[in-house]
Scaffold this motif. Structure first.
Motif, PDB file in Angstrom:
ATOM      1  N   THR A   1       0.042   2.095   9.257  1.00 56.24           N
ATOM      2  CA  THR A   1      -1.372   1.868   9.334  1.00 56.24           C
ATOM      3  C   THR A   1      -1.836   0.374   8.725  1.00 56.24           C
ATOM      4  OG1 THR A   1      -2.162   2.830   7.208  1.00 56.24           O
ATOM      5  CG2 THR A   1      -1.971   4.122   9.159  1.00 56.24           C
ATOM      6  N   GLU A   2      -0.713  -0.193   8.140  1.00 57.00           N
ATOM      7  CA  GLU A   2      -0.981  -1.513   7.430  1.00 57.00           C
ATOM      8  C   GLU A   2      -0.241  -2.483   8.037  1.00 57.00           C
ATOM      9  OE1 GLU A   2      -1.020  -2.592   2.629  1.00 57.00           O
ATOM     10  OE2 GLU A   2       1.205  -2.058   3.821  1.00 57.00           O
ATOM     11  N   ARG A   3      -0.785  -3.763   8.550  1.00 56.16           N
ATOM     12  CA  ARG A   3      -0.015  -4.982   8.959  1.00 56.16           C
ATOM     13  C   ARG A   3      -0.467  -6.030   8.355  1.00 56.16           C
ATOM     14  NH1 ARG A   3       0.942  -3.388  15.376  1.00 56.16           N
ATOM     15  NH2 ARG A   3       1.691  -1.369  14.923  1.00 56.16           N
ATOM     16  N   ASN A   4      -0.101  -6.845   8.555  1.00 54.30           N
ATOM     17  CA  ASN A   4      -0.124  -8.346   8.005  1.00 54.30           C
ATOM     18  C   ASN A   4      -1.697  -9.011   8.713  1.00 54.30           C
ATOM     19  OD1 ASN A   4       1.491  -8.381   5.741  1.00 54.30           O
ATOM     20  ND2 ASN A   4       3.259  -9.387   7.362  1.00 54.30           N
ATOM     21  N   GLU A   5      -2.512  -9.395   8.012  1.00 57.65           N
ATOM     22  CA  GLU A   5      -3.805 -10.078   8.760  1.00 57.65           C
ATOM     23  C   GLU A   5      -3.365 -11.062   9.248  1.00 57.65           C
ATOM     24  OE1 GLU A   5      -6.989  -8.488   8.351  1.00 57.65           O
ATOM     25  OE2 GLU A   5      -8.061 -10.325   9.217  1.00 57.65           O
TER      26      GLU A   5
END
Ligand SMILES: Cc1cc2nc3c(=O)[nH]c(=O)nc-3n(C[C@H](O)[C@H](O)[C@H](O)COP(=O)(O)OP(=O)(O)OC[C@H]3O[C@@H](n4cnc5c(N)ncnc54)[C@H](O)[C@@H]3O)c2cc1C
Length: 401
Positions: free
Chosen positions: A60-64
């Motif tokens: 659910t977390e990725r690099n902006e």
């Protein structure tokens, strides 16, 4: 870096990235900047499934940086104040930026502090919340290890992002405990600031059935005031039938709680906030998202005062409208684009079963599929678990859907 931009966007979340991508698809020569302090971007709708052991939190977390549209200037700063008369914003580092059009989409603020003791006990003492990246996995730890007893799920009195999320996790927990053969040993309470399980009658009827089947005890129009983790006690207040305020406490063995929510403080304290609303949402026209007092300011997503539930699904229908209006303004034209209040809430009622509630400003169902969507279905579960996350990262943030 250039200090003036044709279009300045505050917040590179769901709404900010989608809007920038869509604007550039209309005209790639537009000078757009996004002010966004976070290096990370989160797909928050999956946190319910994380809490139910059905989704990997890391996914659910990725690099902006990987989702910042090509051609956009990314200003890594935090907006602190607005000077709409000068078409200017000021960041916390003192830098200022001016614009022809401003889109304000910094999401909302989780007011953990408004429930005494909540923040201190969050993620321990059998108290969790799917509303944070850090603690959604602990919800699953609690549900998986529960051996029976009193389980409490709460919903605050304020609007929240995804109105269904406070009770979705309760249905999944009950289904899990049924499959483990322990539901009979569980006393499940739903303490909610709302007056009913769901605002739209057709979908509420299905959910009332789920509540009854799981023997969940609902407490409506109740306001949670304190969570004492070490003593496993929750306090709340409500008005009795004579209008007197009653204060009570209940012991729990498991508690999934949702914090009250409001506009971020820097919005609340700004001239953009709706003076009629203490929660400080940005005051926009609910059909066009243009600010009611500042004609070159727009806002949509969780932070706006549009009277509809705050979801990514709503943003998918809001962004094309706000983009039309910004684009028309930049080109000295008019747009007739209007938003009808569409929003959607995918509500899992058990593992492998989901009801896709879709509705608009009229609070009437607005179904996308030629089937009865008030019935929970396996196909809709697949949509939520696999299709929507893919759509989000690949089509929605890139302005293609
Ligand atoms: C548990 C949970 C379940 C959910 N389930 C669903 C669901 O099933 N379906 C659905 O459609 N929606 C769901 N949602 C809601 C959905 O995630 C939000 O409605 C959506 O992310 C809001 O988008 P936004 O762009 O308004 O805000 P966000 O996506 O939150 O982005 C706001 C951005 O603004 C930035 N920002 C904040 N302050 C500043 C500042 N001072 N200056 C500059 N930038 C700033 C932040 O860093 C962030 O990147 C759920 C949410 C949660 C928490």
């Amino acid at each position: 870096m250039q200090q003036h931009h044709q279009i300045l966007i505050v917040g590179g979340g769901n709404a900010g990235l989608s809007a920038a991508s869509q604007l550039l698809r209309k005209d790639k020569s537009l000078k757009i900047a996004i002010i966004e302090p976070s290096e990370k971007h989160y797909y928050q709708p999956a946190w319910t499934l994380v809490g139910a052991g059905e989704f990997d939190i890391a996914a659910t977390e990725r690099n902006e940086a990987d989702y910042m549209p090509k051609g956009v200037s990314w200003i890594k700063a935090r907006v602190a104040s607005f000077q709409p008369e000068q078409s200017q914003v000021t960041c916390s580092d003192g830098s200022t930026y001016t614009y022809d059009a401003l889109l304000v989409v910094p999401g909302l603020q989780l007011d953990w502090h408004k429930i005494k003791g909540f923040k201190e006990t969050l993620g321990k003492n059998s108290v969790s919340s799917n509303y944070s990246f850090e603690t959604a996995p602990y919800t699953w730890e609690m549900i998986k290890n529960f051996k029976g007893g009193v389980a409490i799920f709460t919903n605050p009195t304020t609007p929240v992002k995804c109105g269904g999320a406070p009770h979705k996790i309760m249905y999944l927990a009950c289904d899990y405990w049924r499959k483990q053969g322990i539901l009979d040993k569980c006393e499940v309470h739903y303490i909610s600031g709302a007056g009913a399980i769901f605002a739209v009658k057709e979908f509420a009827e299905t959910l009332e059935g789920v509540v009854a089947n799981n023997k969940i005890i609902p407490h409506y129009l109740h306001n949670v005031t304190e969570i004492d983790g070490p003593n496993h006690s929750i306090s709340y207040e409500y008005k009795d039938k004579d209008g007197n305020m009653v204060k009570e406490s209940m012991k729990f063995d498991l508690c999934h709680a949702v914090p009250p929510q409001s506009a971020p403080d820097f919005i609340k304290e700004s001239p953009l906030a709706d003076p009629a609303q203490p929660l400080g949402w940005v005051e926009v026209d609910q059909y066009t998202f243009r600010h009611k007092r500042f004609a070159n300011v727009y806002s949509c997503g969780d932070v706006s005062n549009a009277p509809i539930s705050k979801t990514g699904a709503a943003i998918r229908k809001q962004v094309p409208v706000v983009v039309e209006h910004i684009f028309a303004q930049i080109n000295q034209q008019q747009s007739n684009a209007k938003y009808d209040g569409y929003t959607a809430c995918p509500i899992p009622t058990a593992y492998g079963k989901l009801m896709l509630a879709e509705f608009d400003y009229s609070n009437k169902p607005k179904m996308s599929f030629p089937i009865d969507q008030t019935k929970p279905r396996w196909s809709m579960w697949i949509l939520k678990k696999y299709v929507l996350p893919w759509l989000y990262w690949n089509r929605i943030l890139t302005g293609k859907a």
